[in-house]
Design an enzyme around this catalytic site. Structure first.
Site, PDB file in Angstrom:
ATOM      1  N   LYS A 169       0.837  -1.192   0.000  1.00 26.95           N
ATOM      2  CA  LYS A 169       0.000   0.000   0.000  1.00 26.95           C
ATOM      3  C   LYS A 169       0.877   1.249   0.000  1.00 26.95           C
ATOM      4  O   LYS A 169       1.918   1.293   0.644  1.00 26.95           O
ATOM      5  CB  LYS A 169      -0.912  -0.001   1.225  1.00 26.95           C
ATOM      6  N   HIS A 240      -7.132 -13.410   2.296  1.00 22.60           N
ATOM      7  CA  HIS A 240      -6.812 -12.633   3.496  1.00 22.60           C
ATOM      8  C   HIS A 240      -6.828 -13.520   4.732  1.00 22.60           C
ATOM      9  O   HIS A 240      -6.130 -13.247   5.711  1.00 22.60           O
ATOM     10  CB  HIS A 240      -7.797 -11.473   3.652  1.00 22.60           C
ATOM     11  N   ARG A 243      -3.492 -14.824   5.143  1.00 23.31           N
ATOM     12  CA  ARG A 243      -2.647 -13.756   5.718  1.00 23.31           C
ATOM     13  C   ARG A 243      -2.833 -13.721   7.240  1.00 23.31           C
ATOM     14  O   ARG A 243      -1.858 -13.653   7.991  1.00 23.31           O
ATOM     15  CB  ARG A 243      -3.042 -12.425   5.078  1.00 23.31           C
TER      16      ARG A 243
END
Length: 294
Positions: A169, A240, A243
């Site tokens: 990001k 995710h 993750r």
């Protein structure tokens, strides 16, 4: 004073080129600002702290989720600072606005036995099977976001040092380590699978779709969901979730919080601390099950 269209266009450029936000966030912020300006009757000088609080209170009364209110608050604070610098507002009312906190439920994660079962599959030879195994191994080994995985190029994998270069990001680059199982899976894909799918225009993309283009996030999500369905008791989750699982298992294995923060690319340590709560919940569950006086 600019009209509404000019305000939105200027704010869009600010978000894209100065803040370097994702297209999804830019769209959401522009929608939020348009709603705010409509509430104000498209009169920017009427934007003060009372108007902001009234607008957000109305949103709350309408039943918007805490996550949406948190995002709209962040949008407002970004916009008022921008408008003040442009001279459109005499002061910055967003500075007086409290930060709405979104609910942060504990994420669903695999336990270590489930993760082992998801990743332990028979040796494959077809390109799709080789690719899917490499995707699963790399997601779990590194904890990268699905967008970061899709953006990987072949040269981003450093096989000698066992690290992958990730653009996260805000276009922040980080190096994330991975282990031998992920390295072997990626090598098998690159040697025996990827060359069979390469087409003109494939470029340097590490993971390809069946038509030879760079893989997309939707395909990766389908791969993860399909693999998890094969394991009894495994929660249904997307990339995710892997993750979350990787971060939780690192902490359970003794990794320090700061190292996990750097690996995941979190800007704030507060974001990473949610995984300590996951580990504590597991510890409590084990205690209740095993201790005679629990």
């Amino acid at each position: 004073m600019p009209d509404v269209d000019e305000v939105l266009a200027a704010f869009e450029k600010h978000l894209q080129f100065e803040r370097d936000l994702s297209p999804h966030t830019v769209r959401a912020y522009l929608s939020d600002l348009a709603a705010l300006l409509t509430h104000l009757g498209e009169e920017l000088p009427g934007l003060d702290i009372a108007a902001l609080r009234g607008w957000l209170a109305g949103q709350h009364a309408a039943g918007l989720s805490r996550a949406t209110l948190a995002r709209r608050t962040a949008c407002v604070r970004t916009f008022t600072a921008f408008a003040h610098r442009r001279g459109w507002l005499a002061d910055d009312p967003g500075l007086l606005l409290g930060s709405a906190k979104a609910e942060r439920p504990l994420p669903a994660v695999l336990d270590q036995q489930q993760a082992q079962a998801v990743l332990d599959t028979p040796q494959a030879s077809e390109p799709k099977e080789l690719r899917d195994q490499a995707i699963m191994e790399l997601l779990y080994a590194t904890g990268v976001r699905v967008s970061e995985l899709c953006a990987l190029d072949v040269d981003d994998v450093d096989r000698d040092r066992h690290v992958v270069r990730v653009l996260g990001k805000g276009r922040k680059e980080r190096s994330v380590p991975f282990g031998l199982p992920a390295l072997r899976a990626v090598d098998r894909w690159c040697v025996h699978g990827r060359p069979r799918w390469i087409k003109e225009g494939s470029g340097p993309a590490l993971f390809l779709g069946v038509r030879g283009g760079r893989i997309d996030a939707g395909t990766v999500r389908r791969v993860v969901h399909a693999r998890l369905k094969q394991v009894d008791g495994a929660p249904d989750m997307g990339p995710h979730g892997l993750r979350h699982s990787a971060a939780t298992h690192l902490l359970e294995g003794g990794a320090d919080l700061r190292s996990v923060q750097e690996m995941l690319g979190h800007a704030s340590l507060n974001t990473t601390q949610i995984y300590t709560h996951v580990s504590i919940e597991r510890l409590r569950a084990a205690y209740r099950q095993a201790h005679p006086r629990a």
